[in-house]
Design a protein around this motif. Sequence first.
Motif, PDB file in Angstrom:
ATOM      1  N   LYS A 105      -1.552   1.830  -7.127  1.00 61.22           N
ATOM      2  CA  LYS A 105      -0.659   2.673  -6.721  1.00 61.22           C
ATOM      3  C   LYS A 105      -0.332   3.095  -5.414  1.00 61.22           C
ATOM      4  CE  LYS A 105      -0.677   5.364 -11.016  1.00 61.22           C
ATOM      5  NZ  LYS A 105      -1.866   5.920 -11.657  1.00 61.22           N
ATOM      6  N   LYS A 147      10.635   5.015  -0.878  1.00 57.53           N
ATOM      7  CA  LYS A 147       9.153   5.143  -1.043  1.00 57.53           C
ATOM      8  C   LYS A 147       8.503   6.265   0.052  1.00 57.53           C
ATOM      9  CE  LYS A 147       7.925   0.919  -2.864  1.00 57.53           C
ATOM     10  NZ  LYS A 147       7.629  -0.336  -2.653  1.00 57.53           N
ATOM     11  N   ASP A 202       3.335   2.412  -4.917  1.00 56.48           N
ATOM     12  CA  ASP A 202       4.298   3.474  -4.856  1.00 56.48           C
ATOM     13  C   ASP A 202       4.244   4.440  -3.557  1.00 56.48           C
ATOM     14  OD1 ASP A 202       4.521   2.764  -7.517  1.00 56.48           O
ATOM     15  OD2 ASP A 202       3.130   4.143  -8.315  1.00 56.48           O
ATOM     16  N   TYR A 203       3.046   4.227  -3.224  1.00 56.75           N
ATOM     17  CA  TYR A 203       3.064   5.246  -1.754  1.00 56.75           C
ATOM     18  C   TYR A 203       2.195   4.537  -1.045  1.00 56.75           C
ATOM     19  CZ  TYR A 203       2.831  10.048   0.250  1.00 56.75           C
ATOM     20  OH  TYR A 203       2.842  11.088   1.252  1.00 56.75           O
ATOM     21  N   LYS A 240       6.531  12.368  -4.535  1.00 56.67           N
ATOM     22  CA  LYS A 240       5.974  10.986  -4.307  1.00 56.67           C
ATOM     23  C   LYS A 240       7.026  10.381  -3.364  1.00 56.67           C
ATOM     24  CE  LYS A 240       5.805   7.220  -7.863  1.00 56.67           C
ATOM     25  NZ  LYS A 240       5.680   6.995  -9.164  1.00 56.67           N
ATOM     26  N   ASN A 241       8.329  10.936  -3.047  1.00 57.87           N
ATOM     27  CA  ASN A 241       9.001  10.373  -2.232  1.00 57.87           C
ATOM     28  C   ASN A 241       8.930  11.230  -0.611  1.00 57.87           C
ATOM     29  OD1 ASN A 241      10.252  12.509  -2.765  1.00 57.87           O
ATOM     30  ND2 ASN A 241      12.019  11.462  -3.632  1.00 57.87           N
TER      31      ASN A 241
END
Lengths: 241, 219
Positions: free
Chosen positions: B79, B189, B158-159, B29-30
Motif C-alpha cells: 500500500k 496520489k 497508494d501512498y 489518502k490524497n
Amino acid sequence: MIDLDPRTRIVIVFFISSAAIILKEIKSLLLLLTLTLAICMLLSISLKKATMRLKRLWYVFIVLALVQSIFTHGGEPLLALGGIEILTTKGLETGISIILRMSIIIYSALIILITSPMDMVYGLAAMKMPQEIGFMVLLAIKFLPLIKEEFIDSIIAVQLAGADLKRIPLGKKISLYTYILTPSVIKALRRARFISLSMECRGFRAYSTRTYYRKLNMKKGDYAIIVVTLIFLIAIVSTSW
Amino acid sequence: MSFYIIDSLAFSYNKNTSLLKNISFVIEKNQHIGLIGENGCGKTTLIKLMLGILKPQKGTILLEGQNVRDIPLSQIGCKIGYVFQNPEKQLFCPTVWEQMSFSFIYGNEIDNQDMEDRINYYLDLFELEKYKNDSPMKLSRGEKQRLALASVLSRNVDYLIMDEPTIGLDILRKKQLEKCLLTLKSEKKGFMIISHEPNFLEKYVDKLLILSSKGVEVI
Ligand SMILES: Nc1ncnc2c1ncn2[C@@H]1O[C@H](COP(=O)(O)OP(=O)(O)O)[C@@H](O)[C@H]1O
Ligand SMILES: [Mg+2]
C-alpha cells in the motif's frame, strides 16, 4: 559493583572452564557451578536476565543431555521397555553432568562478556598478547552484530517491497534468502574495510611498539579474587580424586 | 474514513528517555504532507512506527481503519511506498535491474505487462540505465538515492513516504524528483515527505506537521 581488571577476568574464566572439563563427578561439578554463580553475583551480573536470554540454548542442551543419557549404558537400569534398557543410572549421570558443565562454561563466559570489548583488548595486550590479536578479537566481537543488523534491515526492506515471506513458495524463498544474505555480508565486509582503513589512518601498526593511554592496574581485590578462586578450585578438584 | 489515524502515540527506544509522546494526527489518502523537526527529534522513528517496523508503547496507529500492529509488513509495503532515509538499507539486490523489478516479481504487483516499460521509464528519468547490470553497492550516495526513489516510484502504491529524499541529490536530480511529485499530485496520489528544504515544502505540501518533544503541531 566490584570492578575487576580484565586480566583477572581472563584468568578466572580460564581456570574455571578448565576445571569444568577436568571434573567428572556431579557433586564436584555442582560445587563448581555454585562457585561460578557466586562470582557472577559478586560482579552483579543479572543471572535471571542471562538465563532468559539464553533460553534457546538451554533447549539444545537439554536435548543433548537426553540423547547422551539414552545412549550411555552402564549401572542400574532405571527405565526399561521390553528388556531394552532405555535409561540407566550411568546415563542419567552423564546427562546431568553435561548440563552442569555447559552451565558452568556459559556462566563463566559471562564474566568476560560483560567487560567492554576495548577493555578486553587492553587486558590481552597487558598479558603480552600481540596487539593484532587483541584487535582481531575486538573486530570479531563487533562484526557479528553488524551482519545481523544488516540482515534484519534487508528483511524489512524485502517485505516493504511487497514480498510476503510467509506465502512465497520454498524455491523462491531460498533464492530470496541468498539474495538478502549476499548484500548483507558485502555491506558488513565493506564496513570492516573502512574500519581497518581508518585504523591505519590513525597509525595502527605504524610502529612496532604501542603505548596505551589507559594503564591497567591489578588491585588487591583482583589478587584476592584470583587466590580465593584458585583455593576453591583446588579444593574441589582434589576432593574429586 | 481517513487513511491514517494516529492517536496519542508514545514511543521510546529505552526506558529512561521518552522520544515521542502525545502524537495525534490524521492523514487523508490524497493529502500531501510535510514533516519537519530538528535532527534527532524522531521523524524517522515516527515513520517506522507508521509502517509497523517498530511497535508503539502507547497509542494506536490505524491504516484504513485497521491497526498497523495486525497488518503484515508486506501488505503495508504493497500500500505504501517508503524511501528510507539511508538508501543503502533499501537496496538488497545484486543488480540495479533486479532491484527495480523485485516488487514486480516477488510482490503482488498485478500489472506485470508494462513492468519493463515502467522500470525503463524511471531508470531513464533518474539517469540510471547505464548501471542496469551493476551492483547497487557500487553506486555513489546520490545514485543510490536516485535508485531508491526510482524503485519506489515505479511501483503502483497508494501512498508514498519519503524520508529526506533530497539528500545527496544535485540540482538537476532534485528537479526530476519535483517532476515526480507533480505527477503524483496530478494522479491524485498522496505523499508524505520529510525534508529540511523550505522551497520543497512550500511548493508541494498542503499540510505541515511539526514534530517536537512536546508532540506534533499541524499547520
Ligand atoms: N535503533 C535505535 N536505538 C536507539 N536509539 C535510536 C535508534 N534509532 C534512533 N535512535 C535515537 O532516536 C532519536 C531519533 O532518531 P530519528 O528518528 O532517526 O531522528 P530524525 O529522523 O528526526 O533525525 C535519535 O536521538 C537517535 O539517536
Ligand atoms: Mg531521520
